[in-house]
Design a protein around this motif. Structure first.
Motif, short mmCIF file in Angstrom:
data_model
loop_
_atom_site.label_atom_id
_atom_site.label_comp_id
_atom_site.label_asym_id
_atom_site.label_seq_id
_atom_site.Cartn_x
_atom_site.Cartn_y
_atom_site.Cartn_z
N PRO A 56 0.70 -1.05 0.08
CA PRO A 56 0.22 0.12 0.04
C PRO A 56 0.80 1.23 0.08
N LEU A 57 1.43 1.67 -1.04
CA LEU A 57 2.45 2.49 -1.31
C LEU A 57 2.00 3.60 -2.25
N ASN A 58 2.49 4.91 -2.03
CA ASN A 58 2.26 6.01 -3.12
C ASN A 58 3.79 6.07 -3.67
N TRP A 59 3.87 5.87 -4.85
CA TRP A 59 5.34 6.21 -5.59
C TRP A 59 5.47 7.67 -5.94
N HIS A 60 6.50 7.96 -5.98
CA HIS A 60 6.88 9.69 -6.09
C HIS A 60 7.97 9.54 -6.96
N PHE A 61 7.94 10.15 -8.14
CA PHE A 61 9.26 10.34 -9.09
C PHE A 61 9.82 11.62 -8.92
N VAL A 62 10.94 11.74 -8.23
CA VAL A 62 11.68 12.97 -7.89
C VAL A 62 12.88 13.39 -8.96
N GLN A 91 15.15 14.33 -12.62
CA GLN A 91 14.69 15.02 -13.78
C GLN A 91 14.37 13.87 -14.85
N LEU A 92 13.24 14.04 -15.59
CA LEU A 92 12.55 13.09 -16.46
C LEU A 92 12.76 13.52 -18.07
N GLN A 93 13.17 12.38 -18.76
CA GLN A 93 13.24 12.60 -20.14
C GLN A 93 11.77 12.28 -20.73
N THR A 94 11.38 13.03 -21.76
CA THR A 94 10.12 12.64 -22.22
C THR A 94 9.84 11.17 -22.69
N ASN A 95 11.01 10.76 -23.29
CA ASN A 95 10.88 9.11 -23.69
C ASN A 95 10.42 8.28 -22.23
N LYS A 96 10.47 8.57 -21.14
CA LYS A 96 10.40 7.95 -20.07
C LYS A 96 9.17 8.12 -19.34
N ALA A 97 8.31 8.91 -19.99
CA ALA A 97 6.96 9.51 -19.39
C ALA A 97 5.84 8.05 -19.47
N ARG A 98 5.87 7.32 -20.37
CA ARG A 98 4.96 6.31 -20.48
C ARG A 98 5.27 5.28 -19.34
N SER A 99 6.60 4.82 -19.00
CA SER A 99 7.03 4.06 -18.11
C SER A 99 6.68 4.54 -16.66
N VAL A 100 7.14 5.91 -16.33
CA VAL A 100 6.88 6.40 -14.93
C VAL A 100 5.34 6.69 -14.71
N THR A 101 4.58 6.98 -15.84
CA THR A 101 3.09 7.21 -15.34
C THR A 101 2.48 5.81 -15.02
N SER A 102 3.17 4.37 -15.65
CA SER A 102 2.60 3.27 -14.97
C SER A 102 2.60 3.04 -13.55
N TYR A 103 3.42 3.77 -12.94
CA TYR A 103 3.46 3.23 -11.50
C TYR A 103 3.57 4.65 -10.66
N ALA A 104 4.01 5.84 -11.02
CA ALA A 104 4.00 6.90 -10.17
C ALA A 104 2.72 7.48 -10.04
N HIS A 105 2.34 7.94 -8.59
CA HIS A 105 1.18 8.56 -8.41
C HIS A 105 1.54 10.10 -8.32
N PHE A 106 2.82 10.50 -8.01
CA PHE A 106 3.25 11.80 -8.24
C PHE A 106 4.64 11.96 -9.26
N VAL A 107 4.67 13.00 -9.83
CA VAL A 107 5.87 13.30 -10.42
C VAL A 107 6.19 14.70 -10.11
N HIS A 108 7.34 14.94 -9.20
CA HIS A 108 7.59 16.23 -8.80
C HIS A 108 8.62 17.04 -9.65
N SER A 109 8.85 16.41 -10.74
CA SER A 109 9.94 17.24 -11.67
C SER A 109 9.66 17.80 -12.96
N VAL A 110 8.13 18.17 -12.94
CA VAL A 110 7.84 18.66 -14.11
C VAL A 110 8.23 20.20 -14.35
#
Length: 239
Positions: free
Chosen positions: A77-83, A85-104
């Protein structure tokens, strides 16, 4: 494993004491501040132990490490945060698990995350990373949108499908006028958050502070502190 769990429990207790003390000094309720444990470079087994110890928010900064770790811990029962720097080509993978992306911090990333979230049928919480390395600079070395550009980027997020504007984030800068002044950095972020919330009341997350300076972030109003080494210990070297 028992020894590692005891080590993590002791570290968590010390961090909890620090957070509670900072909240008390600032006249804030302890429940107003969420501890996000940054588990980068540490194994999924540590994430499981943290969950057993009551941690509910964990963060990663590299998708190649985060994606398999999140998959291995999908039953928790976890909330996953991506913190990171994020490349656009990783967006699909990150949105599959991250509840929050802090680095937009740029419109292209908003577009990529929106398309990925819609494709996945998920809603992703977005925090705008504000860079303070130099408010007049076009881009901060550690990532981040210029303070003056926050309102426009916020509008981009609110117009994007699959995304929810959740708040703002910063990393204490290494250069520029705020270098070596984390308290002032975090107070400036709070001012930006206040302005953002006047237009977008639900964007109330303020992510600031790490192991060495989270007390100053709490004093400045942070709602989420990102703590790694103070909980998990010295990080293993990346290969």
């Amino acid at each position: 494993m028992a020894d590692r769990k005891a080590e993590l429990a002791a570290n968590l207790a010390r961090v909890e004491e620090r957070i509670a003390g900072a909240c008390g000094t600032a006249g804030r309720a302890r429940e107003d501040v969420t501890l996000v444990v940054v588990t980068k470079t540490f194994p999924a087994s540590d994430v499981r132990l943290l969950a057993e110890l009551g941690v509910r928010d964990v963060a990663e900064n590299r998708d190649q490490d985060a994606a398999p770790k999140a998959a291995a811990c999908a039953d928790l029962p976890l909330n996953w945060h991506f913190v990171g720097q994020l490349q656009t080509n990783k967006a699909r993978s990150v949105t599959s698990y991250a509840h929050f992306v802090h680095s937009v911090d740029r419109p292209r990333l908003v577009t990529a995350l929106s398309e990925a979230a819609v494709r996945a049928g998920r809603e992703t919480g977005v925090l705008l990373q504000v860079g303070f390395d130099g408010e007049s600079e076009p881009a901060a070395p550690r990532g981040g949108v210029r303070p003056a550009d926050v309102p426009d980027l916020a509008e981009r997020v609110t117009e994007a499908q699959g995304l929810r504007l959740a708040g703002v984030m910063t990393v204490a800068p290494l250069s520029g006028p705020y270098a070596g002044r984390p308290g002032e950095t975090f107070r400036r972020l709070w001012e930006i958050s206040t302005d953002l919330r006047s237009r977008h009341p639900a964007a109330n997350m303020v992510s600031a502070g790490m192991s060495a300076d989270f007390e100053e972030a709490v004093a400045a109003g942070a709602t989420h502190v990102r703590v790694g080494s103070a909980v998990l210990g010295v990080r293993p070297r990346l290969g």
